[in-house]
Design a protein around this motif. Structure first.
Motif, PDB file in Angstrom:
ATOM      1  N   UNK A  74       0.816  -1.212   0.000  1.00  0.00           N
ATOM      2  CA  UNK A  74       0.000   0.000   0.000  1.00  0.00           C
ATOM      3  C   UNK A  74       0.844   1.254   0.000  1.00  0.00           C
ATOM      4  N   UNK A  75       0.249   2.351  -0.458  1.00  0.00           N
ATOM      5  CA  UNK A  75       0.988   3.603  -0.595  1.00  0.00           C
ATOM      6  C   UNK A  75       1.409   4.168   0.756  1.00  0.00           C
ATOM      7  N   UNK A  76       0.636   3.908   1.819  1.00  0.00           N
ATOM      8  CA  UNK A  76       1.034   4.413   3.134  1.00  0.00           C
ATOM      9  C   UNK A  76       2.292   3.706   3.631  1.00  0.00           C
ATOM     10  N   UNK A  77       2.391   2.394   3.380  1.00  0.00           N
ATOM     11  CA  UNK A  77       3.612   1.670   3.723  1.00  0.00           C
ATOM     12  C   UNK A  77       4.788   2.198   2.928  1.00  0.00           C
ATOM     13  N   UNK A 108      -5.566  -1.151  -2.614  1.00  0.00           N
ATOM     14  CA  UNK A 108      -5.748  -0.136  -3.667  1.00  0.00           C
ATOM     15  C   UNK A 108      -4.437   0.169  -4.370  1.00  0.00           C
ATOM     16  N   UNK A 109      -3.642  -0.878  -4.633  1.00  0.00           N
ATOM     17  CA  UNK A 109      -2.371  -0.763  -5.340  1.00  0.00           C
ATOM     18  C   UNK A 109      -2.491  -1.518  -6.666  1.00  0.00           C
ATOM     19  N   UNK A 110      -1.969  -0.951  -7.772  1.00  0.00           N
ATOM     20  CA  UNK A 110      -2.044  -1.639  -9.073  1.00  0.00           C
ATOM     21  C   UNK A 110      -1.121  -2.853  -9.113  1.00  0.00           C
ATOM     22  N   UNK A 157       6.422   3.056 -11.813  1.00  0.00           N
ATOM     23  CA  UNK A 157       6.262   2.348 -13.096  1.00  0.00           C
ATOM     24  C   UNK A 157       4.945   1.595 -13.125  1.00  0.00           C
ATOM     25  N   UNK A 158       4.573   1.007 -11.990  1.00  0.00           N
ATOM     26  CA  UNK A 158       3.289   0.324 -11.918  1.00  0.00           C
ATOM     27  C   UNK A 158       2.122   1.274 -12.079  1.00  0.00           C
ATOM     28  N   UNK A 159       2.247   2.485 -11.540  1.00  0.00           N
ATOM     29  CA  UNK A 159       1.150   3.453 -11.633  1.00  0.00           C
ATOM     30  C   UNK A 159       0.998   4.015 -13.042  1.00  0.00           C
ATOM     31  N   UNK A 160       2.123   4.208 -13.762  1.00  0.00           N
ATOM     32  CA  UNK A 160       2.032   4.650 -15.153  1.00  0.00           C
ATOM     33  C   UNK A 160       1.375   3.557 -15.994  1.00  0.00           C
ATOM     34  N   UNK A 161       1.792   2.298 -15.790  1.00  0.00           N
ATOM     35  CA  UNK A 161       1.175   1.197 -16.531  1.00  0.00           C
ATOM     36  C   UNK A 161      -0.300   1.058 -16.175  1.00  0.00           C
TER      37      UNK A 161
END
Length: 521
Positions: A150-153, A342-344, A318-322
């Motif tokens: 997750x983004x918070x981690x 909520x992570x791609x 890179x995962x978020x751009x994809x």
């Protein structure tokens, strides 16, 4: 656009910018920049900082207007349609895929001074041994796991590690200057003594192949995390400005410390002939020569932390751009899958697999930095074009930050970016163009075959622009068909890009694309 959670504040975004900017670059760029330009490397850092800051201010307005993760694909699609969106997003994704691999390579190269079994002699330098490749792959897997949590981690890891990354370069810079400051080094030429030379070629090489632009373009991390930021219209522009300013100041101090700490006797042949052969890297070689064992230990510790934090950041980006490209239909839809945090996840795992494949190719840090810089600058060069296009398309949209004098700054930034692509060298430009143009043609062909809209009329300016840069790289520059070296190349590239800029802005869609899935206030 829903799905990602907004939990990042200004502090986390600013530290993400610093983390993306101060990675392996601080361990290698001062050495390669000094070899290219000598004392003029300080000028190169300032000029590189001006270009990076200009691009950052352009993307500050765009980031406030399009506060989404993976926006480097979304912005060109919003202004110029699907083909332009694919090219912009593809350039960013390719560069982001390679960055974690390069950072891990830097970690292994520095750690090999204590663990020599990590590398082998490749004839022209150290390459990863089979065990080294295994360790590098394990590191990439661990970084992927942190991102999947997750983004918070991810933010907690970045916040913790970036504090260290801010302190250590400053501490080492002070130690080197206090231990062995030989200010006469600043008067040493790049070539042999009494040999006349121009400072321009060295500065150009330092900015591109020396790793300066590669290091400073980390400001975009705030934009790539904008979809997970609180109050992104305010925090994203501020984070880019604050993070980039801090990073430039640290790099300037570190470069000065490196220049004055090199033993003067090592410069008999000029900066261009400097050899620092310690197994752990150039800064370790200087510290060992000065007997600063505690600095060596600190450098080897930071060789894990600085590149590791940067690699972890870019693996997530890179995962978020994809993910964004999948969401927009520019890549397969499977990439838009989100896990429970909520992570791609699908896009992240794909990035991991490609990163491990890149490890098997065995590149070195310096071998790929010019190529990566070319891809990154191409991806960012669309920013000034889209900014003016979107001001025509969305004149009443609320902008928390509006770039002043945009009609002047945008074409100038586009011009300098075009020059920066050519400064990366002909082979880097050729590789970048092949990796961009061929997939773009495949994308256009597949979509036409499926009967889907391509928006080719609004995106074909990309082909004219990229082919024009490729032609300039082939005929201009040192020892090329057109005489005059770097100065002639700069003049030709400036004229070409300034002529191309209004064509690119004029090729915009009549209205901003609704397919870009941007909610405009």
């Amino acid at each position: 656009m829903s799905g990602l959670t907004r939990s990042l504040g200004l502090r986390s975004l600013t530290l993400a910018v610093v983390s993306g900017t101060i990675g392996s670059g601080w361990l290698f760029a001062p050495f390669y920049a000094a070899r290219s330009a000598g004392a003029a490397s300080l000028i190169a850092w300032v000029l590189g900082g001006v270009l990076a800051f200009g691009l950052a201010m352009v993307f500050a307005e765009l980031g406030a207007l399009v506060p989404s993760s993976g926006a480097l694909a979304q912005i060109p699609m919003l202004s110029h349609g699907r083909l332009a969106g694919f090219i912009g997003g593809w350039c960013a994704w390719i560069a982001y895929l390679a960055l974690p691999t390069i950072e891990v390579l830097a970690m292994i190269q520095y750690l090999a001074s204590d663990l020599p079994w990590l590398t082998l002699d490749g004839g022209q330098g150290q390459v990863l041994s089979p065990l080294g490749m295994g360790c590098a792959a394990v590191l990439l897997v661990l970084m992927t796991w942190v991102n999947l949590c997750g983004v918070q981690t991810l933010a907690r890891w970045i916040d913790t590690l970036t504090g260290w990354k801010l302190v250590v370069p400053l501490l080492i810079s002070a130690a080197l200057m206090l231990s062995a400051a030989d200010w006469s080094n600043l008067l040493v030429s790049v070539g042999p003594p009494n040999q006349g030379e121009s400072w321009l070629p060295g500065v150009v090489q330092a900015i591109s192949g020396g790793g300066i632009l590669f290091s400073l373009l980390g400001f975009r991390t705030a934009m790539d995390l904008a979809g997970e930021a609180r109050d992104p219209q305010r925090t994203v522009p501020l984070a880019m400005g604050l993070g980039l300013g801090l990073s430039i100041a640290i790099y300037l101090l570190l470069q000065l410390a490196f220049l004055v700490a090199v033993p003067h006797g090592s410069l008999n042949g000029g900066w261009g002939a400097l050899q620092l052969s310690a197994h752990g890297g150039p800064l370790v070689a200087i510290a060992m020569g000065l007997g600063l064992s505690w600095v060596v230990g600190l450098l080897l510790s930071d060789a894990v932390i600085s590149p590791g934090a940067t690699a972890m950041t870019y693996l997530g980006l890179s995962g978020r751009v994809a993910w964004m490209m999948g969401n927009l239909g520019l890549l397969p839809k499977r990439l838009e899958h989100l896990n429970r945090q909520a992570v791609p996840s699908t896009a992240l795992i794909l990035s991991l697999v490609i990163g491990i494949v890149m490890l098997l190719l065995g590149p070195s840090w310096q071998q790929v930095v010019s190529f990566l810089t070319a891809c990154l600058v191409i991806a960012l060069a669309v920013g000034p074009v889209s900014l003016l296009a979107l001001r025509h398309q969305l004149p009443t949209a609320q902008r928390a930050f509006a770039l002043p004098w945009a009609a002047v700054i945008c074409p100038l930034t586009f011009m300098i970016s075009s020059c920066a692509v050519l400064w990366c060298g002909r082979s880097a430009v050729e590789g970048a163009m092949a990796l961009v143009l061929i997939p773009a043609l495949i994308f256009a062909g597949i979509n036409r075959w499926r009967g889907q809209r391509v928006d080719g009329a609004h995106g074909r300016w990309w082909f004219g622009y990229l082919l024009g840069l490729l032609l300039l790289a082939e005929v201009s520059g040192p020892d090329r068909l057109v005489p005059g070296g770097e100065l002639t190349q700069i003049i030709l590239a400036s004229a070409f890009s300034l002529a191309m800029f209004p064509i690119a802005v004029g090729a915009r869609l009549q209205q901003a694309s609704s397919e870009a899935k941007v909610q405009i206030n």
